[in-house]
Design a protein around this motif. Sequence first.
Motif, PDB file in Angstrom:
ATOM      1  N   SER A  94       6.373  -7.464   5.932  1.00 51.25           N
ATOM      2  CA  SER A  94       5.724  -7.594   4.640  1.00 51.25           C
ATOM      3  C   SER A  94       6.765  -7.820   3.552  1.00 51.25           C
ATOM      4  O   SER A  94       7.937  -7.470   3.697  1.00 51.25           O
ATOM      5  CB  SER A  94       4.916  -6.330   4.332  1.00 51.25           C
ATOM      6  OG  SER A  94       5.745  -5.189   4.352  1.00 51.25           O
ATOM      7  N   GLY A  95       6.323  -8.425   2.423  1.00 56.30           N
ATOM      8  CA  GLY A  95       7.232  -8.746   1.346  1.00 56.30           C
ATOM      9  C   GLY A  95       7.661  -7.519   0.565  1.00 56.30           C
ATOM     10  O   GLY A  95       7.161  -6.411   0.747  1.00 56.30           O
ATOM     11  N   LEU A  96       8.637  -7.741  -0.313  1.00 58.24           N
ATOM     12  CA  LEU A  96       9.148  -6.656  -1.136  1.00 58.24           C
ATOM     13  C   LEU A  96       8.047  -6.171  -2.087  1.00 58.24           C
ATOM     14  O   LEU A  96       7.343  -6.971  -2.692  1.00 58.24           O
ATOM     15  CB  LEU A  96      10.368  -7.126  -1.936  1.00 58.24           C
ATOM     16  CG  LEU A  96      11.613  -7.484  -1.107  1.00 58.24           C
ATOM     17  CD1 LEU A  96      12.692  -8.041  -2.007  1.00 58.24           C
ATOM     18  CD2 LEU A  96      12.120  -6.272  -0.357  1.00 58.24           C
ATOM     19  N   GLY A  97       7.962  -4.859  -2.242  1.00 54.78           N
ATOM     20  CA  GLY A  97       6.947  -4.287  -3.121  1.00 54.78           C
ATOM     21  C   GLY A  97       5.605  -4.072  -2.464  1.00 54.78           C
ATOM     22  O   GLY A  97       4.688  -3.553  -3.097  1.00 54.78           O
ATOM     23  N   HIS A  98       5.480  -4.464  -1.182  1.00 54.73           N
ATOM     24  CA  HIS A  98       4.178  -4.323  -0.517  1.00 54.73           C
ATOM     25  C   HIS A  98       3.811  -2.859  -0.321  1.00 54.73           C
ATOM     26  O   HIS A  98       2.656  -2.476  -0.522  1.00 54.73           O
ATOM     27  CB  HIS A  98       4.220  -5.040   0.831  1.00 54.73           C
ATOM     28  CG  HIS A  98       2.926  -4.980   1.580  1.00 54.73           C
ATOM     29  ND1 HIS A  98       1.796  -5.641   1.164  1.00 54.73           N
ATOM     30  CD2 HIS A  98       2.581  -4.307   2.718  1.00 54.73           C
ATOM     31  CE1 HIS A  98       0.800  -5.393   2.020  1.00 54.73           C
ATOM     32  NE2 HIS A  98       1.259  -4.586   2.959  1.00 54.73           N
ATOM     33  N   GLU A  99       4.790  -2.037   0.039  1.00 54.77           N
ATOM     34  CA  GLU A  99       4.515  -0.618   0.255  1.00 54.77           C
ATOM     35  C   GLU A  99       4.122   0.061  -1.055  1.00 54.77           C
ATOM     36  O   GLU A  99       3.220   0.900  -1.082  1.00 54.77           O
ATOM     37  CB  GLU A  99       5.744   0.066   0.861  1.00 54.77           C
ATOM     38  CG  GLU A  99       6.089  -0.407   2.259  1.00 54.77           C
ATOM     39  CD  GLU A  99       4.972  -0.118   3.250  1.00 54.77           C
ATOM     40  OE1 GLU A  99       4.290   0.921   3.076  1.00 54.77           O
ATOM     41  OE2 GLU A  99       4.780  -0.917   4.181  1.00 54.77           O
ATOM     42  N   GLU A 100       4.791  -0.322  -2.150  1.00 55.97           N
ATOM     43  CA  GLU A 100       4.433   0.251  -3.444  1.00 55.97           C
ATOM     44  C   GLU A 100       3.023  -0.156  -3.856  1.00 55.97           C
ATOM     45  O   GLU A 100       2.263   0.622  -4.428  1.00 55.97           O
ATOM     46  CB  GLU A 100       5.438  -0.210  -4.513  1.00 55.97           C
ATOM     47  CG  GLU A 100       6.833   0.387  -4.337  1.00 55.97           C
ATOM     48  CD  GLU A 100       6.840   1.890  -4.506  1.00 55.97           C
ATOM     49  OE1 GLU A 100       6.002   2.392  -5.292  1.00 55.97           O
ATOM     50  OE2 GLU A 100       7.655   2.565  -3.853  1.00 55.97           O
ATOM     51  N   LEU A 101       2.680  -1.417  -3.534  1.00 52.87           N
ATOM     52  CA  LEU A 101       1.335  -1.895  -3.849  1.00 52.87           C
ATOM     53  C   LEU A 101       0.281  -1.122  -3.057  1.00 52.87           C
ATOM     54  O   LEU A 101      -0.760  -0.723  -3.593  1.00 52.87           O
ATOM     55  CB  LEU A 101       1.230  -3.393  -3.553  1.00 52.87           C
ATOM     56  CG  LEU A 101      -0.128  -4.047  -3.833  1.00 52.87           C
ATOM     57  CD1 LEU A 101      -0.481  -3.935  -5.306  1.00 52.87           C
ATOM     58  CD2 LEU A 101      -0.118  -5.505  -3.397  1.00 52.87           C
ATOM     59  N   LYS A 102       0.549  -0.902  -1.777  1.00 53.24           N
ATOM     60  CA  LYS A 102      -0.377  -0.135  -0.943  1.00 53.24           C
ATOM     61  C   LYS A 102      -0.516   1.292  -1.463  1.00 53.24           C
ATOM     62  O   LYS A 102      -1.624   1.847  -1.514  1.00 53.24           O
ATOM     63  CB  LYS A 102       0.110  -0.121   0.500  1.00 53.24           C
ATOM     64  CG  LYS A 102      -0.074  -1.433   1.242  1.00 53.24           C
ATOM     65  CD  LYS A 102       0.499  -1.369   2.643  1.00 53.24           C
ATOM     66  CE  LYS A 102      -0.156  -0.291   3.480  1.00 53.24           C
ATOM     67  NZ  LYS A 102       0.371  -0.275   4.862  1.00 53.24           N
ATOM     68  N   LYS A 103       0.614   1.871  -1.855  1.00 54.05           N
ATOM     69  CA  LYS A 103       0.585   3.233  -2.367  1.00 54.05           C
ATOM     70  C   LYS A 103      -0.213   3.304  -3.666  1.00 54.05           C
ATOM     71  O   LYS A 103      -1.021   4.224  -3.867  1.00 54.05           O
ATOM     72  CB  LYS A 103       2.013   3.719  -2.591  1.00 54.05           C
ATOM     73  CG  LYS A 103       2.109   5.159  -3.060  1.00 54.05           C
ATOM     74  CD  LYS A 103       3.552   5.578  -3.239  1.00 54.05           C
ATOM     75  CE  LYS A 103       3.655   7.012  -3.738  1.00 54.05           C
ATOM     76  NZ  LYS A 103       5.080   7.415  -3.934  1.00 54.05           N
ATOM     77  N   ARG A 104       0.005   2.312  -4.562  1.00 55.91           N
ATOM     78  CA  ARG A 104      -0.710   2.308  -5.827  1.00 55.91           C
ATOM     79  C   ARG A 104      -2.207   2.120  -5.621  1.00 55.91           C
ATOM     80  O   ARG A 104      -3.039   2.764  -6.273  1.00 55.91           O
ATOM     81  CB  ARG A 104      -0.156   1.192  -6.720  1.00 55.91           C
ATOM     82  CG  ARG A 104      -0.753   1.214  -8.124  1.00 55.91           C
ATOM     83  CD  ARG A 104       0.014   0.319  -9.075  1.00 55.91           C
ATOM     84  NE  ARG A 104      -0.107  -1.082  -8.699  1.00 55.91           N
ATOM     85  CZ  ARG A 104       0.873  -1.806  -8.173  1.00 55.91           C
ATOM     86  NH1 ARG A 104       2.065  -1.242  -7.954  1.00 55.91           N
ATOM     87  NH2 ARG A 104       0.697  -3.076  -7.875  1.00 55.91           N
ATOM     88  N   LYS A 105      -2.581   1.226  -4.682  1.00 53.00           N
ATOM     89  CA  LYS A 105      -4.001   1.021  -4.397  1.00 53.00           C
ATOM     90  C   LYS A 105      -4.642   2.281  -3.815  1.00 53.00           C
ATOM     91  O   LYS A 105      -5.783   2.619  -4.142  1.00 53.00           O
ATOM     92  CB  LYS A 105      -4.170  -0.147  -3.430  1.00 53.00           C
ATOM     93  CG  LYS A 105      -3.928  -1.510  -4.064  1.00 53.00           C
ATOM     94  CD  LYS A 105      -4.217  -2.623  -3.090  1.00 53.00           C
ATOM     95  CE  LYS A 105      -4.060  -3.988  -3.748  1.00 53.00           C
ATOM     96  NZ  LYS A 105      -4.350  -5.095  -2.799  1.00 53.00           N
TER      97      LYS A 105
END
Length: 253
Positions: free
Chosen positions: A105-116
Amino acid sequence: DEEEDYMSDLFIKQDVRPGLPMVRRGEEALQKEKKQKQANEKNRQKSIKEEEKERRDLVLKSALGNENKGFALLQKMGYKSGQALGKSGEGIVEPIPLNIKTGRSGLGHEELKKRKAEEKLENYRQKLRMKTQANEQAADQFRVRFKNKQEERKMEGDLRKSQRACQQLDMQKDIDVPKETWYWLEPEEEDKKDEEDKEDESTSSDLSVSEKLQILTAYLREHHFYCIWCGTTYEDSKDLSSNCPGDSAADHD
């Protein structure tokens, strides 16, 4: 090779129990399969990722040497191995761990998942709060309606008691017709015990129950010197005003 003599001692000592050869063949097959797996594991070539991981783990486990430029600079500044960083030694001792990205996955994907996930949890909590608030409001409204219903029933009972008293006092003064039709109980209502199953005919006027009760209370006090709350007929208006607390139920509580 010479054939074994079936009459010899060696042939007689052999185990000839039924099914034994099949068991032995099964054990031999298992042993052969186990050896084959071990040989395959030994000869299997490691993937590029596995080799990279092994090299990385090996490097991370090994301490920095003098050949490392950064470590050499620290030593020149007075740093010793195992010592905490900082002038007073208040810094960290172990280096910051290295987080290796293994996914695609691209950079920031984990942060996006966490935020969602956090937004989803917050929406669920908000819905739960709104539901709880709605339930509390419904409970409060029910209590208010129940209280109002009780007060209305009590007021209706007080009105019937006042109508009955008014009729008796008027008849004692030879008054055959009430001042207003609703001042007296209708003949068919005198013996009625359950007022919930039948609409009161006295509601034909525009006055509410509380207004009728207030008017009838004033009439009884002015014309008969009678207080329904005290249940007493006074001698005159002076006696009524001096001994009666007031003209409402609240005054007599």
